[in-house]
Motif scaffolding. Sequence first.
Motif, short mmCIF file in Angstrom:
data_model
loop_
_atom_site.label_atom_id
_atom_site.label_comp_id
_atom_site.label_asym_id
_atom_site.label_seq_id
_atom_site.Cartn_x
_atom_site.Cartn_y
_atom_site.Cartn_z
N CYS A 217 51.43 37.21 38.75
CA CYS A 217 50.37 37.97 39.44
C CYS A 217 50.91 39.10 40.30
CB CYS A 217 49.55 37.04 40.34
SG CYS A 217 48.56 35.80 39.50
N HIS A 218 52.19 39.07 40.63
CA HIS A 218 52.68 39.93 41.70
C HIS A 218 53.76 40.92 41.30
CE1 HIS A 218 50.49 38.04 45.03
NE2 HIS A 218 50.69 36.89 44.42
N SER A 239 49.57 44.42 40.05
CA SER A 239 49.82 43.81 38.76
C SER A 239 49.12 44.60 37.65
CB SER A 239 49.32 42.37 38.77
OG SER A 239 49.51 41.78 37.51
N ILE A 240 49.68 44.51 36.45
CA ILE A 240 49.04 45.08 35.26
C ILE A 240 48.79 43.97 34.24
CG2 ILE A 240 49.94 47.40 35.56
CD1 ILE A 240 52.21 46.74 33.66
N LEU A 295 32.58 23.03 48.51
CA LEU A 295 33.36 24.20 48.13
C LEU A 295 32.95 24.72 46.75
CD1 LEU A 295 36.91 23.16 49.35
CD2 LEU A 295 35.30 24.69 50.46
N LEU A 296 32.43 23.83 45.91
CA LEU A 296 32.04 24.24 44.56
C LEU A 296 30.84 25.17 44.57
CD1 LEU A 296 32.46 20.80 42.74
CD2 LEU A 296 34.10 22.69 42.89
N VAL A 297 30.06 25.12 45.63
CA VAL A 297 28.89 26.00 45.73
C VAL A 297 29.08 27.09 46.78
CG1 VAL A 297 27.29 24.26 44.86
CG2 VAL A 297 27.74 24.38 47.30
N ALA A 298 30.31 27.21 47.31
CA ALA A 298 30.59 28.33 48.20
C ALA A 298 30.59 29.62 47.38
CB ALA A 298 31.94 28.14 48.88
N PRO A 299 30.24 30.75 47.97
CA PRO A 299 30.22 32.01 47.21
C PRO A 299 31.58 32.33 46.62
CG PRO A 299 29.14 32.26 49.34
CD PRO A 299 29.81 30.93 49.37
N SER A 300 31.60 32.86 45.41
CA SER A 300 32.86 33.29 44.81
C SER A 300 33.36 34.54 45.51
CB SER A 300 32.66 33.59 43.32
OG SER A 300 33.85 34.14 42.78
N THR A 301 34.68 34.58 45.73
CA THR A 301 35.27 35.80 46.30
C THR A 301 35.52 36.85 45.23
OG1 THR A 301 37.45 34.78 46.11
CG2 THR A 301 36.35 34.59 48.23
N GLY A 302 35.44 36.46 43.95
CA GLY A 302 35.43 37.42 42.85
C GLY A 302 36.75 38.14 42.62
N THR A 303 36.64 39.40 42.25
CA THR A 303 37.77 40.21 41.78
C THR A 303 38.60 40.73 42.94
OG1 THR A 303 36.63 40.87 39.77
CG2 THR A 303 38.38 42.33 40.55
N GLU A 304 39.93 40.57 42.81
CA GLU A 304 40.86 41.08 43.81
C GLU A 304 42.10 41.64 43.14
OE1 GLU A 304 41.38 38.22 47.14
OE2 GLU A 304 39.87 37.06 46.08
N ASP A 305 42.74 42.57 43.82
CA ASP A 305 43.94 43.23 43.32
C ASP A 305 45.06 42.91 44.31
OD1 ASP A 305 45.62 44.83 41.86
OD2 ASP A 305 44.97 46.68 42.80
N ALA A 306 46.03 42.12 43.89
CA ALA A 306 47.04 41.57 44.79
C ALA A 306 47.72 42.66 45.63
CB ALA A 306 48.09 40.81 43.99
N HIS A 510 40.56 46.58 47.93
CA HIS A 510 41.00 45.19 47.75
C HIS A 510 40.66 44.65 46.37
CE1 HIS A 510 36.74 44.39 48.63
NE2 HIS A 510 36.94 43.23 48.06
N ASN A 511 39.68 45.27 45.70
CA ASN A 511 39.29 44.80 44.37
C ASN A 511 39.76 45.72 43.25
OD1 ASN A 511 37.59 46.95 44.81
ND2 ASN A 511 35.69 45.76 44.73
N GLY A 512 40.58 46.71 43.57
CA GLY A 512 41.12 47.60 42.53
C GLY A 512 40.07 48.46 41.86
N SER A 513 39.04 48.86 42.60
CA SER A 513 37.90 49.54 41.98
C SER A 513 38.02 51.06 41.94
CB SER A 513 36.61 49.16 42.74
OG SER A 513 36.69 49.54 44.10
N VAL A 514 39.02 51.63 42.62
CA VAL A 514 39.15 53.10 42.67
C VAL A 514 40.52 53.48 42.12
CG1 VAL A 514 39.09 55.14 44.15
CG2 VAL A 514 37.65 53.16 44.69
N PRO A 515 40.59 54.30 41.07
CA PRO A 515 41.86 54.52 40.36
C PRO A 515 42.84 55.45 41.04
CG PRO A 515 40.10 55.72 39.29
CD PRO A 515 39.45 54.89 40.35
N ASN A 516 42.42 56.24 42.05
CA ASN A 516 43.35 57.18 42.67
C ASN A 516 42.95 57.46 44.11
OD1 ASN A 516 41.42 59.51 42.68
ND2 ASN A 516 41.61 59.28 40.46
#
Length: 655
Positions: A217-218, A239-240, A295-306, A510-516
Amino acid sequence: MKKLFCVFTVSLLVGCGSSDPIGTLKAGTTIVGNKDFPLLGSARGGHLFDSFCEGKPDDAVLPPDPRSLVQPGVNAGKAVYFNAHWRTCRAGAYPTTCGEQRAHVERGRALIGGSGAIGAGHQFGGSNPDSGYATDAATYNNLWQQWGLMARPGNFDQLVEERYGLPLAPTRNPYPLPGEDPNATDGGSGQLPTALTQLHNADGSWNGKLGVTCSVCHSGQVGTPGSGLGPGTIYGTNSIHDFIPFFRELGNSNIGFSVASLSRARGTGNITNFQLFALVEGGDQTTYRGLDPRLLVAPSTGTEDAPVWWNTGHRTLKFFDGGLPMDASRIELSWYYPGAPMAQTEAAHAYVLANEQDSTSWLASLKAPEYPLPVDTGLAEAGAILFHAKDLWAESGNAQAQKPAGGNGSCASCHGAYSPRFVNDPAFLDDPALEGIAAYVVPIDLIGSDSRRLDGNNDAVVASSRNSWFAYRDVPECGNQNDPVLRGERPLGYLAPPLYGVWATAPYFHNGSVPNVAEVLNPAERQPIWRRASKPAQVGVVMGFDTDLVRAYDSEKMGWKYEAVVCGSPTLPLIECDPLDPSAEPLAQTVLSALYANGGVLWNLANLPVLTNEQIEQRKIYNTHLYSQSNTGHDFTSVLNEVERRAIIEYLKTL
């Protein structure tokens, strides 16, 4: 000698030994700088201990850790603002001399870096010679059979790198090819990616089994050294990877990491903290606590970029939300935690405690790569001034926007001071040792970026974290820093990262959503759906992201080149976008977001398995309409004009 300070305005830069090379910077901003120091210069991350020890004997006594200076009241009224204070979690466990520091770094290099070293850690196996998650070399050698190929290709190692986005190790990292005896060939003739390491028996001999390292991942790749433009493979950068097909095709115990999806887009992961701890510790025999079903019904933190490793020596808290003190280092070895996620024992704890200083010393010692392309020095100097001194809230564009609680309103106010001229200015820092330290958790209402990472830490997660050994249940002040008991009145938000080597860390947020970086600074340019360029295709083979700096890097925008994806194209299901209104979130995603926000486990389970090359290719598309993948935020930099953005980008290349 008495220090000389220079007070000037942007329109009078020549008087301080610099100049305005573009002639359009706005006048009237008062700058205070120590003219004994240059505008440009960078420590490139790392940690003070390692630079201090260069050329010194082993018995040289280490200075205080600069991060420990970040205590309540530090930098009060100064240009750089801190609200994320240092907490000591391992009193008495630190090196005191350069010799001890060097020894920790070298052991940590083997432990985390892997590459076949004796003492390398691997997935849920510690540094033991075996693990239920290890893969034998024969299985690895036959991965090509799952790719639809007729025979093992001659460039098998390179195709592993491409298909899974796992860069080949920059040093020798051997495994035995078919028919080879690893102990007759010094480990074998093959070259593994950083994500794998061949294990050793207790007597030091090779055993032909491959363990998964933290680099799955890193680690990433920036440039290709063969072209003369490196640095190439880098430990601890963005990561790629696409570990969904990797773990599925690797098989055995790893199959669970593809069934329970941990990512939606190549290069990202569902890198939660306290939810993950709870799963790893689900059978903890030391407390006899089971997994809290809430914890199984806690909100997902979703997509992240290490986040990158080379900035750990300049952070006071870790994780995007500042969830733990940087000195709470047990979690760094959670991937190597022996026996997880089954029953854990005091022996597993002992392994972590015995190795955590080695881990944290090596991670903090890493340096950011230097920018390998030409830099306009004059423009960068102008950018250094803007970065450290331009108040983004001084103009009408941000007049009604929330302002940081302290600092001078500049980029440095949140991200730290780097320019020697400002680092050595007492109006910016109490002590020059605070150079590059970023210790400001920016309130979510101010930063405005996707909040799903924060939403995931609800009351159930907070309660669970208080019982977590990884979250220091035995040192309460070092626990979950977003627990209201510890956080106090500090608003929830995201920790502004240090910016050493930022040129090499695209995509952003934090989620890798902007390319530059250009689009970070100018939100109006951001695209809702985009796809980063892949390497030139080979027939029948999935190729990874293109990391060639000539072919795929955008030096003007500072980030990776990409193409905007049109909603309704054959590669994009209509459930993921609305061709009638491409800027709107489609109804299906609104419904799914509500489900994921109230049952995080669904985000990991309610998805189709990735089985075909076409599905792997589609995971290269980044869709900001999807849950946790919004590209909103950082709007306060909209007040910058085009010339100012260019200057700041040029300056960031020098860090």
